[in-house]
Design an enzyme around this catalytic site. Structure first.
Site, PDB file in Angstrom:
ATOM      1  CG  HIS A 132      -9.334  -3.350  -9.931  1.00 56.87           C
ATOM      2  ND1 HIS A 132     -10.301  -4.310  -9.753  1.00 56.87           N
ATOM      3  CD2 HIS A 132      -9.751  -2.597 -10.992  1.00 56.87           C
ATOM      4  CE1 HIS A 132     -11.269  -4.142 -10.652  1.00 56.87           C
ATOM      5  NE2 HIS A 132     -10.952  -3.109 -11.415  1.00 56.87           N
ATOM      6  CG  PHE A 165     -16.920   0.789 -15.611  1.00 57.49           C
ATOM      7  CD1 PHE A 165     -15.588   1.147 -15.515  1.00 57.49           C
ATOM      8  CD2 PHE A 165     -17.355   0.170 -16.776  1.00 57.49           C
ATOM      9  CE1 PHE A 165     -14.706   0.894 -16.566  1.00 57.49           C
ATOM     10  CE2 PHE A 165     -16.482  -0.091 -17.823  1.00 57.49           C
ATOM     11  CZ  PHE A 165     -15.164   0.268 -17.723  1.00 57.49           C
ATOM     12  CD  GLU A 182      -4.815  -1.296  -8.258  1.00 58.22           C
ATOM     13  OE1 GLU A 182      -4.718  -1.563  -9.477  1.00 58.22           O
ATOM     14  OE2 GLU A 182      -5.078  -2.143  -7.388  1.00 58.22           O
ATOM     15  CB  CYS A 226     -14.905  -4.385 -12.138  1.00 56.94           C
ATOM     16  SG  CYS A 226     -15.447  -4.293 -13.851  1.00 56.94           S
ATOM     17  CG  HIS A 236     -11.494  -7.232 -15.431  1.00 55.05           C
ATOM     18  ND1 HIS A 236     -12.007  -7.658 -14.223  1.00 55.05           N
ATOM     19  CD2 HIS A 236     -11.711  -5.891 -15.481  1.00 55.05           C
ATOM     20  CE1 HIS A 236     -12.505  -6.619 -13.572  1.00 55.05           C
ATOM     21  NE2 HIS A 236     -12.345  -5.550 -14.316  1.00 55.05           N
ATOM     22  CE  LYS A 241      -9.323  -7.603 -12.396  1.00 58.87           C
ATOM     23  NZ  LYS A 241      -8.795  -7.165 -11.083  1.00 58.87           N
TER      24      LYS A 241
END
Lengths: 82, 413
Positions: free
Chosen positions: B302, B400, B313, B162, B339, B334
């Site tokens: 994010h 990831f 985050e 991502c 996403h 998002k």
């Protein structure tokens, strides 16, 4: 039962239109697949496989390079169906 | 020694769940519209999650059937966004050997792979499309754009889940800075709305299961967030060397001034709860851009709406920005787009560019109860006006594998 040249040409026109987006009206026996119809080597594989399904024939890989024009393909398929 | 080459943004393109191009997407974003819907495909009810964010305008509405049958959906998204961005940049005259492409994808042509596997099982090897490999390869979107525009400075595809889209923009930024190219298509795309990837994400408990209210499911920073919503689409930015853009009288949106890249070395999927890697990436990015935390007024987070990720985050942002976090308007878009995985960093960069241009930070929707653990200033429900004058804004993207990417965008006078 052997297919006629007209049957095969009509069917092949539909296949080439589907695969390459060339209008059926501009597909004639003397047209060259790569030079005139912009059917590249990958698209030609699709034309061959679709033709085998539609006409119930086998087109061996070593014959595919010999099929330069629409007429070559029509003649091959007509013979193979006999 | 010559001065450092500067990199500016001169064109934007996007196709997203809330708009078929960059400007309609931006308008929908400011209006707080959700692109998340219940899926209508038969398979949707065979997996634990039956909703996602499909693109607002299907590629079949804007591309010819014959062209589409040789393209993976992700490749179609790349061409749509690239054509728009190129036109927006004024179709610049550029030496092809100085034109590059860096377009990423998180998963590549996964729907092609799975569809052709079905063909193999049902009809045999002879019926597998000869386009299978060029359609499924993750570099396919970049390669098709490179082919169409005859880009010869290099065509690249960074893959970091991502974070891929942001990493692509950073890679393009470096290519121009290092004098490998003058103009580059940069961005990311994703087309992974299919039963298998969705079942895989669901197995990780990464997806929201709020099927009774799909448009309310993506809710970054809300106390009751329960996972992300899968989206599709992509974004492309034309990056250009500053003098090159000036010489041709191009419209210059803003500058990309720096990037920070780190990795966690912590877990294959979970975020490091201390967010050390994120903090380091922010510090590196600001240092690379030659700015301080005082200059930052906006950040596109994010924030995917997962319970662990959003707080990790936010904590990292607070620690990295210190008291200056108080004047950073944080937007989690998002909440509206879902996403887009490898496309996320790209469309969110498009949003940052528009935010700097319009001096508006887009809203974060669906926050009913702000999680008290979130200690940054989240823009909720309505856009917020950003300051006039010189400003800087950040995009952070994580993937990831523990990939952290931070990009710095700066206004240009």
């Amino acid at each position: 039962m052997a297919l006629t040249q007209a049957d095969v040409l009509a069917g092949l026109k539909e296949i080439v239109e589907e695969v390459a987006g060339i209008p059926a009206a501009s597909i004639e026996l003397d047209k060259n697949f790569s030079d005139d119809l912009e059917v590249d080597s990958l698209s030609m594989v699709e034309v061959v496989v679709a033709s085998e399904e539609r006409f119930g024939v086998k087109i061996p890989d070593d014959q595919v390079t010999e099929l330069k024009t629409v007429g070559d393909a029509v003649n091959f398929i007509v013979k193979a169906s006999a | 020694m010559s001065a450092q080459r500067r990199v500016v943004v001169t064109g934007l393109g996007a196709t997203t769940p809330i708009g078929g191009d960059a400007s309609s997407t931006w308008a929908a974003l400011l209006a707080g519209k959700s692109g998340v819907r219940t899926l209508t495909e038969d398979w949707a009810n065979t997996i634990p999650v039956n909703f996602a964010a499909r693109v607002a305008v299907d590629p079949s509405e804007v591309m010819e059937r014959v062209e589409l049958r040789k393209l993976d959906r992700s490749e179609a998204f790349a061409l749509i966004a690239a054509r728009e961005a190129w036109k927006d940049a004024g179709s610049p005259e550029v030496d092809n050997e100085r034109l590059g492409v860096v377009i990423a994808s998180g998963i590549g042509g996964v729907t092609t792979l799975l569809d052709q596997y079905d063909v193999l099982k049902e009809k045999g090897a002879r019926s597998v499309s000869p386009y299978t490999v060029p359609m499924l390869m993750p570099n396919g979107p970049a390669a098709h754009v490179g082919l169409e525009f005859k880009a010869r400075a290099g065509v690249h595809t960074p893959v970091s889940a991502c974070a891929s889209g942001a990493e692509a923009i950073g890679y393009a930024f470096e290519m121009i800075r290092n004098n490998r190219a003058d103009v580059i298509f940069s961005g990311g795309v994703e087309a992974a709305i299919h039963a298998l990837p969705m079942a895989g994400f669901a197995a990780m408990k990464a997806l929201s299961t709020r099927s009774d209210a799909p448009e309310r499911a993506s809710r970054p920073y809300d106390l009751d967030r329960d996972g992300f919503v899968l989206g599709e689409g992509g974004g492309v930015l034309i990056l250009e060397e500053y003098e090159h853009a000036k010489a041709r009288g191009a419209k210059i949106y803003c500058e990309i001034a720096g990037q920070g890249l780190t990795s966690d070395g912590f877990h294959i999927a979970a975020p490091d709860p201390d967010g050390i890697g994120v903090q380091r990436a922010i510090k590196f990015a600001l240092a690379d851009a030659g700015i301080s935390t005082k200059d930052v007024v906006h950040l596109n987070a994010h924030a995917t709406s997962t319970p662990a990720g959003d707080v990790a985050e936010a904590n990292a942002l607070r620690l990295a920005l210190g008291t200056d976090a108080d004047h950073v308007a944080v937007s989690a878009t998002k909440s509206m787009t879902g996403h887009l995985l490898g496309g996320a960093g790209a469309i969110e960069s498009v949003f940052l560019v528009k935010a700097i241009q319009d001096r508006l930070a887009p809203p974060t929707i669906n926050i009913e109860n702000l999680d008290p653990a979130v200690t940054v200033d989240v823009v909720r429900d309505k856009p917020r006006v950003l300051p006039t004058g010189d400003i800087a804004a950040l995009n952070d993207s994580f993937g990831f594998g523990g990939h952290n990417v931070v990009l710095v965008f700066k206004s240009v006078n």
